[in-house]
Design an enzyme around this catalytic site. Structure first.
Site, PDB file in Angstrom:
ATOM      1  N   CYS A 140       0.818  -1.209   0.000  1.00  0.00           N
ATOM      2  CA  CYS A 140       0.000   0.000   0.000  1.00  0.00           C
ATOM      3  C   CYS A 140       0.857   1.266   0.000  1.00  0.00           C
ATOM      4  O   CYS A 140       1.352   1.687   1.045  1.00  0.00           O
ATOM      5  CB  CYS A 140      -0.918  -0.018   1.222  1.00  0.00           C
ATOM      6  SG  CYS A 140      -1.842   1.499   1.415  1.00  0.00           S
ATOM      7  N   CYS A 143      -0.472   4.113   2.209  1.00  0.00           N
ATOM      8  CA  CYS A 143      -0.256   3.966   3.655  1.00  0.00           C
ATOM      9  C   CYS A 143       1.198   4.208   4.005  1.00  0.00           C
ATOM     10  O   CYS A 143       1.500   4.805   5.031  1.00  0.00           O
ATOM     11  CB  CYS A 143      -0.609   2.553   4.126  1.00  0.00           C
ATOM     12  SG  CYS A 143      -2.060   1.853   3.377  1.00  0.00           S
ATOM     13  N   ASP A 144       2.121   3.707   3.177  1.00  0.00           N
ATOM     14  CA  ASP A 144       3.518   3.621   3.608  1.00  0.00           C
ATOM     15  C   ASP A 144       4.495   4.470   2.810  1.00  0.00           C
ATOM     16  O   ASP A 144       5.665   4.573   3.182  1.00  0.00           O
ATOM     17  CB  ASP A 144       3.971   2.156   3.533  1.00  0.00           C
ATOM     18  CG  ASP A 144       3.086   1.257   4.382  1.00  0.00           C
ATOM     19  OD1 ASP A 144       2.618   1.739   5.429  1.00  0.00           O
ATOM     20  OD2 ASP A 144       2.860   0.107   3.997  1.00  0.00           O
TER      21      ASP A 144
END
Ligand code: NAP
Length: 325
Positions: A140, A143-144
């Site tokens: 992701c 997200c990261d």
């Protein structure tokens, strides 16, 4: 005994939440079992929670972030009275009506069920993946990506997901290498053009990732040529896996008809499954289009199908009661 609801929606991506909006507006008081926040496979809001800009959802000419879009879907369903349970379904029993669904040890019952459990990211199958997930390994970018500011990283895959992730990651990383097992991309032309024009993106063609180095964080990847089998290392501090998806249908195995690859089978032009009263919509039954808008469309269909099915049950029960009188 728990009360018997008109409908339980399992899953809360675009399909499930659209089904919830329509069911709620049809006075069906849906219960949405939306998934587990800690999960990467069936998190509330579905796959769009793991995405960035959504530029192709109609109604947003300037685009919208995936999580914001899903927040809007949810708020709209809540506004019309949909109830939410932020948990994961652990077990089902569709062998008799009302249908039964368990969350941990709590049982919920409903006349109809809408299955919208979506799909999840495929992984490479390397032992190191579970150890390094969240420590340089990710599925992701949204997200990261932030954690890879100024670093050199890699993305595996050649489809739209891989190109989208790689393009997004160039906002943070100094260099993003797309590792693809063939010498041409599967991604759509517009996405390809965007990646080819991006100075920060490089391509490693005809290679697969066969190992990830690092004990407690990613320190590089081992790549193997699909042409001559030669093995080499790529010095990266992050690896994003974007090689496709698998439907979340394990709990329905042996109960609902599905393809060999797990995608649920529904009657053409309908969301009906093999069990009358159980409907399926979204990516869990769609391996062709897999778009938020098609998922939302089929969620709408599922709610209408469930409402009409329920209506028909009431009509036939009323007819039997009249005949008996
Ligand atoms: P996909 O289209 O199935 O592509 C998967 C990619 O991963 C392929 O290039 C495949 O290689 C590669 N791959 C598969 N298994 C592999 C393995 N074990 N090792 C190395 N490489 C492997 O999946 P996706 O990119 O997730 O896209 C899924 C659907 O969502 C598509 O319909 C796509 O158009 C859509 N999508 C759209 C957008 C957008 O429009 N913004 C964004 C994301 C996804 P091969 O090419 O050799 O098979």
């Amino acid at each position: 005994m728990s009360e018997v609801r008109n409908v339980i929606v399992i899953g809360s991506g675009p399909a499930g939440l659209t089904a919830a909006i329509y069911a709620a507006r049809a006075n069906m008081a849906p219960l949405v079992i939306e998934g587990e926040p800690s999960s990467t496979s069936d998190q509330p809001g579905g796959q769009l929670m793991l995405t960035t800009d959504v530029e192709n959802f109609p109604g947003f000419p300037d685009g919208i972030m995936g999580p914001e879009l899903m927040g809007n879907f949810r708020a709209q369903a809540e506004r019309f009275g949909a109830e939410f349970l932020t948990e994961k379904v652990s077990r089902i029993d569709f062998s008799e009506r009302p249908f039964r669904v368990w969350v941990r040890d709590d049982e919920y019952r409903a006349h109809t069920i809408i299955v919208s459990t979506g799909a999840q990211s495929l992984m490479l199958g390397l032992d190191s993946e579970s150890r390094l997930m969240g420590h340089g390994l990710s599925t992701c970018a949204t997200c990261d990506g932030f954690f890879f500011r100024g670093q050199e990283i890699a993305v595996v895959g050649g489809g739209d997901s891989a190109i989208e992730e790689a393009t997004f990651l160039t906002r943070f990383a100094d260099k993003v290498t797309i590792i693809h097992r063939r010498d041409e991309l599967r991604a759509s032309k517009i996405m390809q053009d965007r990646a080819f024009a991006n100075d920060k993106i490089e391509f490693l063609w005809n290679h697969t990732v066969t190992g990830i180095h690092g004990a407690d964080k990613v320190e590089g990847v081992q790549v193997t040529s699909t042409v001559d089998g030669s093995v080499s290392d790529l010095a990266v501090t992050g690896l994003f896996v974007a090689i496709g998806h698998r439907p979340n249908t394990d709990i329905f195995r042996g109960v609902l008809d599905m393809e060999d690859n797990g995608y649920l089978i529904t009657t053409p032009d309908s969301t009906s499954t093999n069990i009358p009263g159980v409907f399926a919509c979204g990516d869990v039954k769609d391996q062709i289009y897999r778009q938020a808008i098609t998922a939302a469309g089929s969620g709408c269909m599922a709610a209408i199908d469930a409402e009409r099915w329920l209506e028909a049950q009431h009509d036939s029960a009323a007819a039997v009661a009249t005949a008996d009188a």
